[in-house]
Design a protein around this motif. Structure first.
Motif, mmCIF file in Angstrom:
data_model
loop_
_atom_site.group_PDB
_atom_site.id
_atom_site.type_symbol
_atom_site.label_atom_id
_atom_site.label_comp_id
_atom_site.label_asym_id
_atom_site.label_seq_id
_atom_site.Cartn_x
_atom_site.Cartn_y
_atom_site.Cartn_z
ATOM 1 N N GLU A 3 0.890 -1.163 0.000
ATOM 2 C CA GLU A 3 0.000 0.000 0.000
ATOM 3 C C GLU A 3 0.927 1.212 0.000
ATOM 4 O O GLU A 3 2.133 1.062 -0.156
ATOM 5 C CB GLU A 3 -0.923 -0.041 1.221
ATOM 6 N N GLY A 59 0.032 8.330 -4.908
ATOM 7 C CA GLY A 59 -0.756 7.204 -4.435
ATOM 8 C C GLY A 59 0.144 5.980 -4.374
ATOM 9 O O GLY A 59 1.233 6.023 -3.812
ATOM 10 N N LYS A 60 -0.298 4.897 -4.975
ATOM 11 C CA LYS A 60 0.513 3.675 -4.961
ATOM 12 C C LYS A 60 1.305 3.503 -6.251
ATOM 13 O O LYS A 60 1.830 2.426 -6.526
ATOM 14 C CB LYS A 60 -0.396 2.458 -4.753
ATOM 15 N N HIS A 74 3.114 0.158 -11.223
ATOM 16 C CA HIS A 74 2.246 -0.208 -10.098
ATOM 17 C C HIS A 74 2.549 -1.641 -9.702
ATOM 18 O O HIS A 74 2.522 -2.537 -10.547
ATOM 19 C CB HIS A 74 0.769 -0.060 -10.483
ATOM 20 N N LEU A 134 -6.958 10.253 -9.103
ATOM 21 C CA LEU A 134 -6.593 10.003 -7.712
ATOM 22 C C LEU A 134 -7.000 11.154 -6.797
ATOM 23 O O LEU A 134 -6.885 12.317 -7.160
ATOM 24 C CB LEU A 134 -5.076 9.821 -7.579
ATOM 25 N N GLU A 137 -3.137 13.084 -1.597
ATOM 26 C CA GLU A 137 -2.247 12.292 -0.758
ATOM 27 C C GLU A 137 -2.739 12.430 0.688
ATOM 28 O O GLU A 137 -3.180 13.510 1.094
ATOM 29 C CB GLU A 137 -0.806 12.808 -0.866
ATOM 30 N N GLN A 166 -9.665 4.936 -4.213
ATOM 31 C CA GLN A 166 -8.579 5.910 -4.455
ATOM 32 C C GLN A 166 -9.021 7.301 -4.907
ATOM 33 O O GLN A 166 -8.191 8.196 -5.014
ATOM 34 C CB GLN A 166 -7.547 5.365 -5.478
ATOM 35 N N LYS A 167 -10.318 7.491 -5.175
ATOM 36 C CA LYS A 167 -10.745 8.786 -5.715
ATOM 37 C C LYS A 167 -10.969 9.824 -4.622
ATOM 38 O O LYS A 167 -10.800 11.023 -4.844
ATOM 39 C CB LYS A 167 -12.039 8.618 -6.526
ATOM 40 N N ALA A 170 -6.033 9.015 -1.761
ATOM 41 C CA ALA A 170 -5.147 8.023 -2.383
ATOM 42 C C ALA A 170 -4.351 7.249 -1.345
ATOM 43 O O ALA A 170 -4.035 7.769 -0.282
ATOM 44 C CB ALA A 170 -4.179 8.726 -3.338
ATOM 45 N N GLY A 171 -4.077 5.996 -1.652
ATOM 46 C CA GLY A 171 -3.077 5.260 -0.881
ATOM 47 C C GLY A 171 -3.543 4.122 0.004
ATOM 48 O O GLY A 171 -2.740 3.297 0.414
#
Length: 279
Positions: A3, A59-60, A74, A134, A137, A166-167, A170-171
């Motif tokens: 993650e 994000g990721k 990713h 995304l 953060e 994630q929208k 994120a993360g």
DNA sequence: CTGTTCTCCTGTAAGC
DNA sequence: TGCTTACAGGAGAACA
């Protein structure tokens, strides 16, 4: 499963080990890892002779910066990077190898082949599907509590799957979303727009804390890393509910339950995280 | 547009 | 023991 905190640890490791390196050639052993409009044959060709300028993260997603290209990577479930001397035999599940000019390899391994790499012209990475939509953060500076509350007010989905997509922010993945909901004392099936302002406030704080603490923990383990950049995904910061089915809740002693929410294993305390407010 | 389900993959564990 | 089935889940596609 990496993650955000694990991905950030991998990013730092890559930065430390291969920033500035030049790519001599690229081998791809599983074409589907290379996604997007640039297919693997062109991918190999375009990166040959390129220089790795540095690494970013959103994000990721890990973003490799080259002189003219960006590569968005990713790790999905089990992707990992390793840096090895070129003479070392390839391990099983090695799918992409970047041969560096200094005699080392940057190798991508992924047992389940879910991970993806996408090459785009430099600057276009921010408009890619996946990155474009995304949420912010999950830090104090970027993740605004009022915006979070307003966004949740418009959603009729259960809170857990909403946080996983994630929208909104994120993360979060399956592990830390369970941890954050536990910390905020919110049941994973609560409908997003039913959350009260103070509950959203607790959740907002919990998300920042859970991910922030884990990033810090990853940041301390990175110093011991020699060349394995994906094993970072295996460190887990004192989890309270994830994988703790049947184990007494650290607050009330009630055994942690495991249920399915949107096809995902979901761990929670049925006493600390009530579905109905008046129970 | 919103929300849900399916798909990609393989190793491990559980069940008979 | 050996075979079969269930499970793990991030994100994008397909579907309702």
């Amino acid at each position: 499963m990496p993650e955000l905190p694990e991905v950030e640890t991998v990013r730092k490791g890559l930065e430390k080990l291969v920033s500035g390196a030049s790519i001599k050639s690229v081998d791809v052993y599983w074409d589907r890892i290379i996604s997007g409009s640039i297919a693997s044959s062109e991918f190999k060709q375009l990166l040959t002779g390129e220089k790795i300028i540095g690494f970013d993260r959103r994000g990721k997603y890990i973003i490799f910066h080259f002189r003219q290209w960006a590569m968005v990577s990713h790790l999905r479930m089990e992707g990992k990077y390793e840096v090895e001397d070129s003479s070392k035999p390839l391990k099983k599940h090695t799918h992409v190898v970047f041969h560096l000019a200094d005699g080392r390899d940057l190798r991508y391994l992924d047992v389940r082949k879910f991970g993806r790499m996408t090459l785009v012209p430099l600057g276009e990475e921010i408009s890619m599907t996946g990155i474009r939509l995304l949420g912010p953060e999950p830090t104090e500076e970027t993740f605004d509590e009022t915006t979070f509350y307003n966004n949740l007010q418009t959603k009729k989905r259960a809170i857990k799957p909403l946080l996983l997509d994630q929208k909104i922010v994120a993360g979060l993945g399956n592990i830390y979303v369970d941890e954050a909901l536990f910390l905020a004392k919110i049941h994973p099936l609560r409908i997003a727009n039913s959350l009260k302002k103070d509950e959203v406030s607790q959740l907002h704080k919990a998300i920042i804390k859970v991910l922030g603490d884990a990033v810090e923990a990853g940041g301390t383990t990175i110093r011991s890393y020699q060349n394995a950049l994906g094993e970072a995904g295996t460190f887990q910061v004192n989890l309270s509910v994830y994988g703790k089915k049947g184990i007494p809740c650290i607050h009330c002693g009630t055994p942690i339950e495991k249920i399915k929410v949107a096809q995902r294993g979901t761990h929670f305390c049925s006493k600390c995280q009530r579905l109905a407010a008046d129970q």
